[in-house]
Write an enzyme that holds these catalytic residues in place. Sequence first.
Site, PDB file in Angstrom:
ATOM      1  N   LYS A  58       0.834  -1.212   0.000  1.00  0.00           N
ATOM      2  CA  LYS A  58       0.000   0.000   0.000  1.00  0.00           C
ATOM      3  C   LYS A  58       0.866   1.259   0.000  1.00  0.00           C
ATOM      4  CE  LYS A  58      -2.682  -2.805  -0.391  1.00  0.00           C
ATOM      5  NZ  LYS A  58      -2.461  -4.252  -0.398  1.00  0.00           N
ATOM      6  N   GLY A 187      -0.137 -14.320 -13.307  1.00  0.00           N
ATOM      7  CA  GLY A 187      -1.232 -14.377 -12.341  1.00  0.00           C
ATOM      8  C   GLY A 187      -1.968 -13.050 -12.277  1.00  0.00           C
ATOM      9  N   ILE A 191      -2.423  -9.835  -6.043  1.00  0.00           N
ATOM     10  CA  ILE A 191      -1.043  -9.333  -6.034  1.00  0.00           C
ATOM     11  C   ILE A 191      -0.656  -8.856  -7.428  1.00  0.00           C
ATOM     12  CG2 ILE A 191       1.394  -9.983  -5.753  1.00  0.00           C
ATOM     13  CD1 ILE A 191       0.587 -11.763  -3.446  1.00  0.00           C
ATOM     14  N   VAL A 244       2.081 -20.514 -19.022  1.00  0.00           N
ATOM     15  CA  VAL A 244       3.484 -20.157 -19.118  1.00  0.00           C
ATOM     16  C   VAL A 244       4.307 -21.437 -19.019  1.00  0.00           C
ATOM     17  CG1 VAL A 244       5.310 -18.962 -17.909  1.00  0.00           C
ATOM     18  CG2 VAL A 244       3.094 -17.870 -18.209  1.00  0.00           C
ATOM     19  N   ALA A 275       3.071 -14.329  -9.378  1.00  0.00           N
ATOM     20  CA  ALA A 275       2.072 -14.101  -8.311  1.00  0.00           C
ATOM     21  C   ALA A 275       0.897 -15.042  -8.553  1.00  0.00           C
ATOM     22  CB  ALA A 275       1.627 -12.648  -8.318  1.00  0.00           C
ATOM     23  N   HIS A 450     -24.303  14.858   2.632  1.00  0.00           N
ATOM     24  CA  HIS A 450     -24.139  15.359   1.263  1.00  0.00           C
ATOM     25  C   HIS A 450     -23.141  16.502   1.265  1.00  0.00           C
ATOM     26  CE1 HIS A 450     -24.987  16.549  -2.821  1.00  0.00           C
ATOM     27  NE2 HIS A 450     -25.051  17.808  -2.400  1.00  0.00           N
TER      28      HIS A 450
HETATM   29  P1  FAD Z   1       1.726 -14.205   8.243  1.00  0.00           P
HETATM   30  O1  FAD Z   1       1.470 -12.767   8.137  1.00  0.00           O
HETATM   31  O2  FAD Z   1       2.377 -14.897   7.110  1.00  0.00           O
HETATM   32  O3  FAD Z   1       2.596 -14.400   9.564  1.00  0.00           O
HETATM   33  C1  FAD Z   1       3.079 -15.631   9.971  1.00  0.00           C
HETATM   34  C2  FAD Z   1       4.339 -15.411  10.789  1.00  0.00           C
HETATM   35  O4  FAD Z   1       4.738 -16.647  11.360  1.00  0.00           O
HETATM   36  C3  FAD Z   1       5.512 -14.940   9.937  1.00  0.00           C
HETATM   37  O5  FAD Z   1       6.252 -13.976  10.634  1.00  0.00           O
HETATM   38  C4  FAD Z   1       6.308 -16.219   9.738  1.00  0.00           C
HETATM   39  O6  FAD Z   1       7.692 -15.984   9.443  1.00  0.00           O
HETATM   40  C5  FAD Z   1       6.115 -16.860  11.102  1.00  0.00           C
HETATM   41  N1  FAD Z   1       6.351 -18.310  11.139  1.00  0.00           N
HETATM   42  C6  FAD Z   1       5.948 -19.243  10.246  1.00  0.00           C
HETATM   43  N2  FAD Z   1       6.300 -20.476  10.659  1.00  0.00           N
HETATM   44  C7  FAD Z   1       6.939 -20.304  11.838  1.00  0.00           C
HETATM   45  C8  FAD Z   1       7.544 -21.179  12.759  1.00  0.00           C
HETATM   46  N3  FAD Z   1       7.564 -22.507  12.552  1.00  0.00           N
HETATM   47  N4  FAD Z   1       8.121 -20.677  13.845  1.00  0.00           N
HETATM   48  C9  FAD Z   1       8.127 -19.321  14.087  1.00  0.00           C
HETATM   49  N5  FAD Z   1       7.562 -18.452  13.253  1.00  0.00           N
HETATM   50  C10 FAD Z   1       6.966 -18.924  12.154  1.00  0.00           C
HETATM   51  N6  FAD Z   1      -4.150  -9.105   3.126  1.00  0.00           N
HETATM   52  C11 FAD Z   1      -5.068  -8.158   3.386  1.00  0.00           C
HETATM   53  O7  FAD Z   1      -5.993  -8.411   4.159  1.00  0.00           O
HETATM   54  N7  FAD Z   1      -4.994  -6.920   2.812  1.00  0.00           N
HETATM   55  C12 FAD Z   1      -4.006  -6.593   1.963  1.00  0.00           C
HETATM   56  O8  FAD Z   1      -3.964  -5.472   1.467  1.00  0.00           O
HETATM   57  C13 FAD Z   1      -3.013  -7.563   1.667  1.00  0.00           C
HETATM   58  N8  FAD Z   1      -1.999  -7.278   0.838  1.00  0.00           N
HETATM   59  C14 FAD Z   1      -1.036  -8.226   0.602  1.00  0.00           C
HETATM   60  C15 FAD Z   1       0.002  -7.912  -0.271  1.00  0.00           C
HETATM   61  C16 FAD Z   1       0.982  -8.853  -0.529  1.00  0.00           C
HETATM   62  C17 FAD Z   1       2.102  -8.493  -1.472  1.00  0.00           C
HETATM   63  C18 FAD Z   1       0.936 -10.116   0.099  1.00  0.00           C
HETATM   64  C19 FAD Z   1       2.015 -11.135  -0.145  1.00  0.00           C
HETATM   65  C20 FAD Z   1      -0.091 -10.442   0.960  1.00  0.00           C
HETATM   66  C21 FAD Z   1      -1.093  -9.500   1.216  1.00  0.00           C
HETATM   67  N9  FAD Z   1      -2.166  -9.771   2.053  1.00  0.00           N
HETATM   68  C22 FAD Z   1      -3.119  -8.833   2.291  1.00  0.00           C
HETATM   69  C23 FAD Z   1      -2.298 -11.073   2.715  1.00  0.00           C
HETATM   70  C24 FAD Z   1      -1.835 -10.961   4.181  1.00  0.00           C
HETATM   71  O9  FAD Z   1      -0.504 -10.518   4.210  1.00  0.00           O
HETATM   72  C25 FAD Z   1      -1.973 -12.302   4.854  1.00  0.00           C
HETATM   73  O10 FAD Z   1      -3.292 -12.763   4.722  1.00  0.00           O
HETATM   74  C26 FAD Z   1      -1.647 -12.187   6.336  1.00  0.00           C
HETATM   75  O11 FAD Z   1      -0.352 -11.684   6.545  1.00  0.00           O
HETATM   76  C27 FAD Z   1      -1.766 -13.555   6.999  1.00  0.00           C
HETATM   77  O12 FAD Z   1      -1.537 -13.426   8.361  1.00  0.00           O
HETATM   78  P2  FAD Z   1      -0.971 -14.643   9.222  1.00  0.00           P
HETATM   79  O13 FAD Z   1      -0.737 -14.104  10.571  1.00  0.00           O
HETATM   80  O14 FAD Z   1      -1.847 -15.825   9.045  1.00  0.00           O
HETATM   81  O15 FAD Z   1       0.412 -15.038   8.542  1.00  0.00           O
HETATM   82  P1  NAI Z   2      -4.596 -15.053  -6.068  1.00  0.00           P
HETATM   83  O1  NAI Z   2      -5.123 -16.367  -5.686  1.00  0.00           O
HETATM   84  O2  NAI Z   2      -5.334 -13.817  -5.776  1.00  0.00           O
HETATM   85  O3  NAI Z   2      -4.303 -15.028  -7.639  1.00  0.00           O
HETATM   86  C1  NAI Z   2      -3.450 -15.923  -8.274  1.00  0.00           C
HETATM   87  C2  NAI Z   2      -3.813 -15.915  -9.752  1.00  0.00           C
HETATM   88  O4  NAI Z   2      -2.836 -16.657 -10.443  1.00  0.00           O
HETATM   89  C3  NAI Z   2      -5.156 -16.576 -10.027  1.00  0.00           C
HETATM   90  O5  NAI Z   2      -5.921 -15.750 -10.876  1.00  0.00           O
HETATM   91  C4  NAI Z   2      -4.784 -17.895 -10.698  1.00  0.00           C
HETATM   92  O6  NAI Z   2      -5.736 -18.330 -11.630  1.00  0.00           O
HETATM   93  C5  NAI Z   2      -3.489 -17.494 -11.380  1.00  0.00           C
HETATM   94  N1  NAI Z   2      -2.598 -18.617 -11.664  1.00  0.00           N
HETATM   95  C6  NAI Z   2      -2.375 -19.721 -10.931  1.00  0.00           C
HETATM   96  N2  NAI Z   2      -1.464 -20.516 -11.542  1.00  0.00           N
HETATM   97  C7  NAI Z   2      -1.104 -19.879 -12.675  1.00  0.00           C
HETATM   98  C8  NAI Z   2      -0.189 -20.191 -13.720  1.00  0.00           C
HETATM   99  N3  NAI Z   2       0.514 -21.302 -13.710  1.00  0.00           N
HETATM  100  N4  NAI Z   2      -0.069 -19.309 -14.736  1.00  0.00           N
HETATM  101  C9  NAI Z   2      -0.805 -18.149 -14.770  1.00  0.00           C
HETATM  102  N5  NAI Z   2      -1.683 -17.817 -13.801  1.00  0.00           N
HETATM  103  C10 NAI Z   2      -1.820 -18.665 -12.762  1.00  0.00           C
HETATM  104  O7  NAI Z   2      -3.123 -15.018  -5.418  1.00  0.00           O
HETATM  105  P2  NAI Z   2      -2.075 -13.859  -5.296  1.00  0.00           P
HETATM  106  O8  NAI Z   2      -2.388 -12.723  -6.190  1.00  0.00           O
HETATM  107  O9  NAI Z   2      -0.752 -14.525  -5.409  1.00  0.00           O
HETATM  108  O10 NAI Z   2      -2.303 -13.385  -3.810  1.00  0.00           O
HETATM  109  C11 NAI Z   2      -2.153 -14.321  -2.729  1.00  0.00           C
HETATM  110  C12 NAI Z   2      -3.066 -13.997  -1.594  1.00  0.00           C
HETATM  111  O11 NAI Z   2      -2.676 -12.788  -0.966  1.00  0.00           O
HETATM  112  C13 NAI Z   2      -4.499 -13.848  -2.044  1.00  0.00           C
HETATM  113  O12 NAI Z   2      -5.217 -14.947  -1.590  1.00  0.00           O
HETATM  114  C14 NAI Z   2      -4.999 -12.610  -1.411  1.00  0.00           C
HETATM  115  O13 NAI Z   2      -6.052 -12.888  -0.559  1.00  0.00           O
HETATM  116  C15 NAI Z   2      -3.831 -12.067  -0.599  1.00  0.00           C
HETATM  117  N6  NAI Z   2      -3.673 -10.669  -0.980  1.00  0.00           N
HETATM  118  C16 NAI Z   2      -4.663  -9.800  -0.627  1.00  0.00           C
HETATM  119  C17 NAI Z   2      -4.605  -8.495  -0.995  1.00  0.00           C
HETATM  120  C18 NAI Z   2      -5.711  -7.596  -0.618  1.00  0.00           C
HETATM  121  O14 NAI Z   2      -6.514  -7.961   0.222  1.00  0.00           O
HETATM  122  N7  NAI Z   2      -5.814  -6.417  -1.202  1.00  0.00           N
HETATM  123  C19 NAI Z   2      -3.481  -7.958  -1.772  1.00  0.00           C
HETATM  124  C20 NAI Z   2      -2.526  -8.976  -2.143  1.00  0.00           C
HETATM  125  C21 NAI Z   2      -2.633 -10.265  -1.728  1.00  0.00           C
END
Ligand code: FAD
Ligand code: NAI
Length: 475
Positions: A58, A187, A191, A244, A275, A450
């Site tokens: 963000k 993807g 993401i 791909v 992604a 409004h």
């Molecule tokens: P995580 O955040 O993955 O945290 C797990 C933690 O546990 C990590 O620190 C990991 O290293 C640690 N861990 C794992 N295994 C062990 C172990 N054995 N011992 C000790 N520590 C361990 N979600 C949203 O809602 N809004 C968004 O805008 C959004 N944007 C995203 C953008 C990107 C680029 C990505 C990749 C994800 C995004 N997400 C978003 C998804 C969101 O980040 C995840 O859903 C969320 O972080 C999950 O929370 P969690 O606590 O389950 O796991």
């Molecule tokens: P995603 O599940 O949103 O999208 C992955 C996409 O890749 C799908 O459309 C799928 O059909 C496609 N795909 C899968 N295999 C493929 C292949 N071999 N070739 C081409 N396309 C392929 O997963 P993404 O974007 O990686 O995000 C992961 C998670 O992180 C999501 O579940 C999402 O909830 C969370 N996230 C949330 C955000 C938010 O809330 N704004 C922002 C970013 C991530």
Amino acid sequence: MEKNFDVIVIGAGPAGYVASIRCAQLGMKTACIDNWLDEKGQPSPGGTCLNVGCIPSKALLESSALYVQASQELEGHGITTGPVSFDVSTMMRRKRQLVKGLTSGVRSLLTGNNITLFTGNGRLLADKQVEVNRDGNITVIHAKNIILAPGSTNRALPAIPIDDDIVVDSSGALSFAEVPNRLAVIGAGVIGLEMGSVWSRLGSKVSIYEYAPSFLPFADKQISKTALATYKKQGLEFNFGAEVTKASITSGKITLHYSNGDSRHQAEFEKIIVAVGRIPNTSDLFSDAAGIRLDNQGRIEVNEQCSTNVEGIYAIGDAVRGPMLAHKGSEEGMMVAELIAGQYARVDYGTIPFVVYTDPELAWCGKTEQALIEQDIPYSTGQFSFAANGRAMASGSATGMIRIHAHRDTDRVLGVHMIGPHVSELIGQAVIAMEFGSSSEDLAMTMFAHPSLSEVLHEAALDVTKRAIHKVSRK
Ligand code: FAD
Ligand code: NAI
């Protein structure tokens, strides 16, 4: 150091750190184990979300949107700036500072709540013993209850291995040193769209390759259709049904090979972002003796209350069923803490808000129109455009709409779907309405300020019974 606790939480992401804080608030002696380290080797709690997910993405979305505004939109307001430029390294520094501030904040919250933070890998053994391994130094601790919150990692694509230079995953895409001229994204998920938007706004020619034949199938059809048309206008190129198959690197450029049905193609890029979804972190989380069962997708098997098959052991967040969203994990964390404390607690999985932070933003909660049709649920739809909203027009962001689906017989709101300006904020109003069991009539009878964007929600509610004021409706 203390070795016996009421609760041990493995993972300090938004699921685990929130669960830890709630346990501590409820008077439980709590330990939290996390293995995330920053570039200086210091603990960096907050998981994927704070370190390489929600927050850094963000930050870059905001910086790149401001650049577009300054370079393309200010002139229309009569503001002259002269040539507008940007500096990627400053954007990255700002992003890193934001991450540092927030992860330090989580650390302070954990210590301020008297939670013992262990840094290292946690591994669940038999009888609720947990081994903490930091660089080979092992400590074994024990608790009456265990919460597993290990999160998830990016799914790899064997055809295109990540090299953290030319082929990157979402973490690499948050750290490019400069803007690639030609960028491929594999993807078209959340993401792909968010990171594709960041680099496209800063000048990359972005091509997105999606395996599925359709776009955002889990969003309301009308919303995904409008979103796709808008992204294309912004210059993002989409290839659906693209498989791909290979990527070959020669002199700093990468050639991507893909097929569409029977036809084969190739295209050249400077960088590729993979992604294609995320997988749960369960590979070294517990010993066989712990007895934890996984489901058929490798996630920890849990019931509605996040209990695993072993009594007193819970699992939450990305590592269990349901959408991989930070707020969903946090809510599960609070629920489990309260259940352990003997309280009533639940998560309403029917009202989870989903947001895609592109421009325009997409946001929704509840059922899509296609789900209502599939499930044979009778419904009426109200729809209203931001183009007819004074506040949206004044702000220069009037693309999009809000749609409300309400049960045709009971009028209960079943789903709300938005594309438009600031809908990540507006969706909260819909979640509250649905959580309170609102009818579309309740929303229609509510007064909204409004001029405000929320008037679009009001008009969409009025439109369920075809009485929106700023629209000619037909019954
Ligand atoms: P995580 O955040 O993955 O945290 C797990 C933690 O546990 C990590 O620190 C990991 O290293 C640690 N861990 C794992 N295994 C062990 C172990 N054995 N011992 C000790 N520590 C361990 N979600 C949203 O809602 N809004 C968004 O805008 C959004 N944007 C995203 C953008 C990107 C680029 C990505 C990749 C994800 C995004 N997400 C978003 C998804 C969101 O980040 C995840 O859903 C969320 O972080 C999950 O929370 P969690 O606590 O389950 O796991
Ligand atoms: P995603 O599940 O949103 O999208 C992955 C996409 O890749 C799908 O459309 C799928 O059909 C496609 N795909 C899968 N295999 C493929 C292949 N071999 N070739 C081409 N396309 C392929 O997963 P993404 O974007 O990686 O995000 C992961 C998670 O992180 C999501 O579940 C999402 O909830 C969370 N996230 C949330 C955000 C938010 O809330 N704004 C922002 C970013 C991530």
